[in-house]
Write a protein that holds these residues in place. Structure first.
Motif, PDB file in Angstrom:
ATOM      1  N   ILE A 186       0.855  -1.172   0.000  1.00 52.25           N
ATOM      2  CA  ILE A 186       0.000   0.000   0.000  1.00 52.25           C
ATOM      3  C   ILE A 186       0.896   1.228   0.000  1.00 52.25           C
ATOM      4  O   ILE A 186       1.826   1.323   0.791  1.00 52.25           O
TER       5      ILE A 186
ATOM      6  N   SER B 112       0.006   8.880   5.065  1.00 49.85           N
ATOM      7  CA  SER B 112      -0.031   7.488   4.648  1.00 49.85           C
ATOM      8  C   SER B 112      -1.078   6.732   5.409  1.00 49.85           C
ATOM      9  O   SER B 112      -1.681   7.211   6.353  1.00 49.85           O
TER      10      SER B 112
ATOM     11  N   ARG C 238       3.567  -0.686   3.809  1.00 51.16           N
ATOM     12  CA  ARG C 238       2.949   0.612   3.539  1.00 51.16           C
ATOM     13  C   ARG C 238       4.052   1.630   3.314  1.00 51.16           C
ATOM     14  O   ARG C 238       4.947   1.788   4.150  1.00 51.16           O
TER      15      ARG C 238
END
Length: 259
Positions: free
Chosen positions: A2, A9, A84
């Motif tokens: 991601i 974020s 992420r």
């Protein structure tokens, strides 16, 4: 994986802890009078003992490990771990966070001198900054030597964090565990596996000591993100609905009549 652009974020419910980490990053930036770590393409390196486990230098990394290539860091692909990343519009990564269950691991990699490690010095500065923020940090012994553990306040309550540093050949990996894994590393073995199989590609360029090593999105991910951003620009907010269909126009509210 991601990733998000540099406007926040996917967070691991640790906004205060992350803000504190951002301040630490700023405080640990290179001072103006710090020197460069010169390139050593033509200078032979002293023999170094092989590591039993990583983080590995690119020259000593074992083969056969599936990895996500983020430039200076090669992050191993481990089941149950979500990667992420936060990147700017050019695909340059600002932050890497690995998430497993209720625990997270934030990764950073920095240039270091050829002659000695810098974790001891950096660790002292982190501890001082935490103290200035009103947070008491405890120095403990871990798998990689001296570590720092602290408890900080977040919107969800008190959160445990643990700073781990690994000195390599001309680089420093700083790993920050958050959540249950900050207290007991065995709670999130998948995150430990990621750290132990992490690979650093320092490169040969001369860089200021403590300068973050360059990180970037894989080419295909960066191109997909750019295409998505361009598509969003073609559909201004409010012009079309979530499915791309034209949103119905609202009738203006009638003006009140003057008495």
């Amino acid at each position: 994986m991601i990733f998000s652009r540099n406007r926040g974020s996917g967070r691991h419910a640790k906004s205060d802890a992350r803000g504190r980490q951002d301040r630490l990053d700023e405080d640990l930036d290179l001072d103006a009078d710090a020197g460069l770590d010169p390139a050593d393409d033509d200078e032979p390196r002293a023999a170094k003992p092989e590591r039993a486990e990583g983080p590995y230098d690119i020259t000593e990394a074992p083969e056969g490990i599936a990895q996500l290539d983020l430039g200076s860091l090669k992050v191993p692909a481990v089941d149950g771990v979500e990667v992420r990343v936060q990147a700017d519009n050019d695909g340059k990564i600002q932050q890497i966070v690995l998430v497993s269950g209720e625990s997270a691991l934030q990764l950073g990699v920095f240039a270091a001198p050829r002659t000695e490690g810098i974790w001891e010095e950096v660790r002292g500065e982190i501890r001082k900054q935490l103290f200035n923020d009103g947070v008491a940090a405890e120095e403990v012994s871990g798998d990689y030597g001296a570590e720092l553990r602290a408890r900080v306040r977040s919107p969800e309550g008190l959160t445990d964090i643990r700073f781990v540093g690994v000195d390599g050949p001309r680089w420093l990996v700083r790993a920050v565990f958050q959540g249950p894994a900050a207290v007991d590393p065995q709670v999130a073995p998948a995150l430990l596996e990621c750290l132990r199989n992490l690979v650093v590609d320092r490169g040969h360029e001369a860089m200021p000591v403590r300068e973050p090593l360059p990180l970037h999105l894989p080419k295909e991910v960066a191109e997909a993100g750019a295409a998505q951003a361009a598509a969003g620009a073609d559909d201004p907010v409010g012009a079309n609905g979530a499915d791309g269909a034209a949103a119905p126009r609202r009738k203006p509210s009638p003006r009140p009549r003057r008495k």
